[in-house]
Design an enzyme around this catalytic site. Sequence first.
Site, PDB file in Angstrom:
ATOM      1  CG  PHE A 143      -1.837   1.256   1.194  1.00 37.21           C
ATOM      2  CD1 PHE A 143      -2.981   1.273   0.420  1.00 37.21           C
ATOM      3  CD2 PHE A 143      -1.507   2.389   1.927  1.00 37.21           C
ATOM      4  CE1 PHE A 143      -3.796   2.403   0.377  1.00 37.21           C
ATOM      5  CE2 PHE A 143      -2.322   3.515   1.896  1.00 37.21           C
ATOM      6  CZ  PHE A 143      -3.465   3.522   1.117  1.00 37.21           C
TER       7      PHE A 143
ATOM      8  CG  ASP B   5       5.902   3.455   1.977  1.00 31.04           C
ATOM      9  OD1 ASP B   5       5.818   4.004   3.094  1.00 31.04           O
ATOM     10  OD2 ASP B   5       4.968   3.467   1.156  1.00 31.04           O
TER      11      ASP B   5
ATOM     12  CE  LYS C 261      -0.232   5.298   7.681  1.00 35.64           C
ATOM     13  NZ  LYS C 261      -1.608   5.800   7.768  1.00 35.64           N
TER      14      LYS C 261
END
Length: 433
Positions: free
Chosen positions: A138, A239, A268
């Site tokens: 993702f 990532d 995040k």
Amino acid sequence: MSANASLHQRRGAAVPRGVGNAFAVYAKSANNSEIVDEEGKKYIDFAGGIAVVNTGHCHPKVIAAVKAQVEQLTHACFQVTPYEPYIRLAERINKMVPGSTPKKTIFLTTGAEAVENAVKIARAYTKRAGVIAFSGAFHGRTLMGMALTGKYAPYKIGFGPFPTDVYHVPFPDPTLKDGGAAALKHLETIFKADIGPDNVAAIIIEPVQGEGGFNIVPFEFMKALRDICTKHGIVFIVDEIQSGFARTGKMFAVEHSGIEPDLVTMAKSMAGGFPISAVCGKAEIMDAPAPGGLGGTYAGSPIGCAAANAVIDVMEEENLVERANVIGKRMLERLNEMKRKNSFGNRIGDIRGLGAMVACDMVKSDGAPDADLTKAVVSKAAENGLVLLSCGVNANVLRFLMPLTIPEKQLEAGFDILEKTIGQAIEASAKVA
């Protein structure tokens, strides 16, 4: 009508259905690892806003830093009149990202934006187009993010066509216990059949998959990818948007494999809930785009930078990297105890984790993935006062992303609720059957 129900009715009329909601519970306030809804009900938070509040909801030092910044400067646009907090944060992250090669950092606003810019930087540096990602990955909901994402539903339905020159390799299968050897053979096949390595700009991978199911990349596979990228002049992008900022017991999950990536994306938990993201990488690569090729109006806002600087302070002062290892160890203990001592133990499949990035599979009696039971557990947990998330290509994974600042009593209470909830969900499903 209750406050939550009323808000949910208003939400249905005002907000498109494409913005999904895990629960019809509306948060009014939160503190550390506890959320309070509009009706005053308290919830233990095992979701952390999807790994965003590793330092806990409304950490006082983060809030104080933001308040001080708001009173001084809220926006200027870094490309117009730059400001010191951006520079200070870049200097700190350049030192934090693993590897001895000199680094540079750009700040953006969202994780998907960081991924987009990492691809841009890699293409500018290599003068190549191809990008290789992995099944189950993702990388965001922008067009390039969706193209890289290796999970069709719900992220790609109805949104094509996607950018070209993107290829997917099967993620290393942990059941093979081959260290990713089979996946490497698939990569070799892509190089022979689909795109030559001399046309590949970047390979991008999550060191621990997030939405894909908290699957840990074998460390030897990460080393092999590093070697392949070095051999062929491919930019290796890691990532860390969900796995970064102390979640896995290292500041960045890639540190576990001992390699130096070329570029790292992060977001995040970087700023404790305030919007900011980043791409940090080797200075030579980061300098490839021409002036004006990177940036954004809100990118690296003064408020986001102030919050992120405070988050790094908190992580250092409260030793949250080591705290993640302590929490993770206890989570694995509780899950294994749950599996061992309960009659429903056979419905808990694989249990895995790296630091405090922990998950378990929910399975049927025959071991097949059980998405229905997973959904029921998540829903029932909310009724019982626990905010919980699922993930996985088969939608059968329970993932645990509580703040690293969670008190011991709340951690234990949360797992008590989980244990009760799984039993209740299985009992309810048996009655329906």
